[in-house]
Structure formats: C-alpha cells, structure tokens
Design a protein around this motif. Sequence first.
Motif, PDB file in Angstrom:
ATOM      1  N   THR A  32       0.807  -1.223   0.000  1.00  0.00           N
ATOM      2  CA  THR A  32       0.000   0.000   0.000  1.00  0.00           C
ATOM      3  C   THR A  32       0.838   1.269   0.000  1.00  0.00           C
ATOM      4  O   THR A  32       0.638   2.145  -0.845  1.00  0.00           O
ATOM      5  CB  THR A  32      -0.960   0.006   1.214  1.00  0.00           C
ATOM      6  OG1 THR A  32      -1.774  -1.171   1.150  1.00  0.00           O
ATOM      7  CG2 THR A  32      -1.856   1.224   1.208  1.00  0.00           C
ATOM      8  N   LYS A  48      -7.240  -0.280   1.390  1.00  0.00           N
ATOM      9  CA  LYS A  48      -6.447  -1.463   1.753  1.00  0.00           C
ATOM     10  C   LYS A  48      -7.447  -2.600   1.957  1.00  0.00           C
ATOM     11  O   LYS A  48      -8.383  -2.468   2.746  1.00  0.00           O
ATOM     12  CB  LYS A  48      -5.669  -1.202   3.034  1.00  0.00           C
ATOM     13  CG  LYS A  48      -4.721  -2.325   3.408  1.00  0.00           C
ATOM     14  CD  LYS A  48      -4.076  -2.126   4.767  1.00  0.00           C
ATOM     15  CE  LYS A  48      -3.099  -0.987   4.783  1.00  0.00           C
ATOM     16  NZ  LYS A  48      -2.420  -0.855   6.083  1.00  0.00           N
ATOM     17  N   LEU A  50      -8.212  -6.602   2.812  1.00  0.00           N
ATOM     18  CA  LEU A  50      -7.666  -7.763   3.507  1.00  0.00           C
ATOM     19  C   LEU A  50      -8.743  -8.830   3.676  1.00  0.00           C
ATOM     20  O   LEU A  50      -9.856  -8.530   4.113  1.00  0.00           O
ATOM     21  CB  LEU A  50      -7.163  -7.341   4.890  1.00  0.00           C
ATOM     22  CG  LEU A  50      -6.162  -6.183   4.862  1.00  0.00           C
ATOM     23  CD1 LEU A  50      -6.175  -5.415   6.148  1.00  0.00           C
ATOM     24  CD2 LEU A  50      -4.790  -6.720   4.559  1.00  0.00           C
ATOM     25  N   ASP A  71      -3.761   4.049   5.197  1.00  0.00           N
ATOM     26  CA  ASP A  71      -2.843   4.431   6.275  1.00  0.00           C
ATOM     27  C   ASP A  71      -3.256   3.836   7.620  1.00  0.00           C
ATOM     28  O   ASP A  71      -2.725   4.217   8.658  1.00  0.00           O
ATOM     29  CB  ASP A  71      -2.748   5.954   6.381  1.00  0.00           C
ATOM     30  CG  ASP A  71      -4.062   6.614   6.737  1.00  0.00           C
ATOM     31  OD1 ASP A  71      -5.135   5.974   6.606  1.00  0.00           O
ATOM     32  OD2 ASP A  71      -4.037   7.787   7.154  1.00  0.00           O
ATOM     33  N   ARG A  72      -4.196   2.890   7.592  1.00  0.00           N
ATOM     34  CA  ARG A  72      -4.724   2.315   8.834  1.00  0.00           C
ATOM     35  C   ARG A  72      -4.602   0.792   8.808  1.00  0.00           C
ATOM     36  O   ARG A  72      -4.445   0.184   7.766  1.00  0.00           O
ATOM     37  CB  ARG A  72      -6.203   2.689   8.985  1.00  0.00           C
ATOM     38  CG  ARG A  72      -6.493   4.170   8.804  1.00  0.00           C
ATOM     39  CD  ARG A  72      -6.307   4.991  10.035  1.00  0.00           C
ATOM     40  NE  ARG A  72      -7.339   4.788  10.998  1.00  0.00           N
ATOM     41  CZ  ARG A  72      -8.561   5.322  10.919  1.00  0.00           C
ATOM     42  NH1 ARG A  72      -8.896   6.093   9.912  1.00  0.00           N
ATOM     43  NH2 ARG A  72      -9.445   5.091  11.851  1.00  0.00           N
ATOM     44  N   ARG A  73      -4.715   0.208   9.968  1.00  0.00           N
ATOM     45  CA  ARG A  73      -4.765  -1.248  10.100  1.00  0.00           C
ATOM     46  C   ARG A  73      -6.214  -1.643  10.351  1.00  0.00           C
ATOM     47  O   ARG A  73      -6.987  -0.861  10.890  1.00  0.00           O
ATOM     48  CB  ARG A  73      -3.926  -1.712  11.292  1.00  0.00           C
ATOM     49  CG  ARG A  73      -2.449  -1.481  11.102  1.00  0.00           C
ATOM     50  CD  ARG A  73      -1.698  -1.923  12.354  1.00  0.00           C
ATOM     51  NE  ARG A  73      -0.278  -1.795  12.161  1.00  0.00           N
ATOM     52  CZ  ARG A  73       0.520  -2.812  11.862  1.00  0.00           C
ATOM     53  NH1 ARG A  73       0.027  -4.018  11.741  1.00  0.00           N
ATOM     54  NH2 ARG A  73       1.802  -2.621  11.692  1.00  0.00           N
ATOM     55  N   ASP A  75      -8.952  -3.342  12.487  1.00  0.00           N
ATOM     56  CA  ASP A  75      -9.122  -3.621  13.912  1.00  0.00           C
ATOM     57  C   ASP A  75      -9.824  -4.977  14.026  1.00  0.00           C
ATOM     58  O   ASP A  75     -11.046  -5.068  13.875  1.00  0.00           O
ATOM     59  CB  ASP A  75      -9.958  -2.501  14.553  1.00  0.00           C
ATOM     60  CG  ASP A  75     -10.171  -2.691  16.042  1.00  0.00           C
ATOM     61  OD1 ASP A  75      -9.999  -3.819  16.556  1.00  0.00           O
ATOM     62  OD2 ASP A  75     -10.546  -1.703  16.700  1.00  0.00           O
ATOM     63  N   ALA A 160     -11.554   0.112  11.097  1.00  0.00           N
ATOM     64  CA  ALA A 160     -10.172   0.559  11.010  1.00  0.00           C
ATOM     65  C   ALA A 160      -9.640   0.899  12.388  1.00  0.00           C
ATOM     66  O   ALA A 160     -10.378   1.427  13.233  1.00  0.00           O
ATOM     67  CB  ALA A 160     -10.057   1.780  10.092  1.00  0.00           C
ATOM     68  N   GLY A 161      -8.386   0.612  12.590  1.00  0.00           N
ATOM     69  CA  GLY A 161      -7.732   0.989  13.838  1.00  0.00           C
ATOM     70  C   GLY A 161      -7.558   2.496  13.897  1.00  0.00           C
ATOM     71  O   GLY A 161      -7.961   3.214  12.987  1.00  0.00           O
TER      72      GLY A 161
END
Length: 165
Positions: A32, A48, A50, A71-73, A75, A160-161
């Motif tokens: 990314t 992103k 997943l 820009d985030r992971r 959660d 998102a985290g």
Amino acid sequence: MPHHDTYEHLIALLDAAHVDYQLLDHEPEGATEAVCALRGHPAAQAAKCLVLRVKVDRRTTRHVLAVVPGDRRVDLDAVRTLYAARYAGFSDAETAERLARSVPGTVLPFSFDPELEVVADPEVVAQPKLYFNAARLDRSLLMSGADYARLAKPRVERIAGPAPQ
C-alpha cells in the motif's frame, strides 16, 4: 475465474454502471505505502483490502473482505465484535486468493464470490478520491468512495484501527 478475468470483470461492472473512473498504470507494486507513492496520493485515499477468517462458533466460519484506509490497520477486535465471533484473523494466502480471485497486493474492494462478504470502514466510502490496485500489480483504479459504495454495496462499519499520529 483466472486472475486476469477479475480485472475484466471489474471493468465490465464499472462500464455497465456508467461509473466515472480512471485507470493508472505504474511499476508493479502491491504494498500500500509503496503504490501510493507511485500513484502520488496520500495513503488515506487508498483502499487497503484484507481477506479475514471469522470463526463465529466451532462450526461456522465466515470470510470477510475488510476494506480500510491505506494508512490504517484493520481492527480485528472490531470485526470479531461485529460478528459476535470467537475469533477474527487473517485468512491463509490460498483461501484469500481463491475468494478474492486475485493475488495478494491486488485484492479489490469488491467481491465476486458469494462466500466473501465486504465490510468497508466509513472513511473509505467517504473518500472523494479512492485508489486501489485493479486486480493487477501494474494498474490501479481511481473512483469516488460514493460510487464504490453504490456499486460494491459493502456493509459499512467502523473496522479501522486508530489514525496515525
């Protein structure tokens, strides 16, 4: 469905829906942050994607395509809670590739498999400009988050985290 068919399927879907989109060719890249640099936009404007495995109980496993800002992971606890599940984690590569119908780094924010439910963070669908790899490492697509939401019909939930500081 072979991987090249996934790209063709996406373009046919967008054209049939008369969606305004732009194709962007670039050096092959699936990470990314690196592909955002190639395309020249902030990572927050990227989708992103997943593939997750969610074990609802001992006998029930669901597959979820989590779409979060670049820009985030994701959660995983939020996804687990969303499904009232015992476990939420990343799917193995073989299952992810089969369900997403594309290789890692090229997963679309769309699902063409009934076993793969799409859940998108509200910040993704709110993007005026949303970028993602178009089922290919060397080509990306730009469209609005609103058009994405209208076409993909994701379940929109906070997954998102926290935003980077």
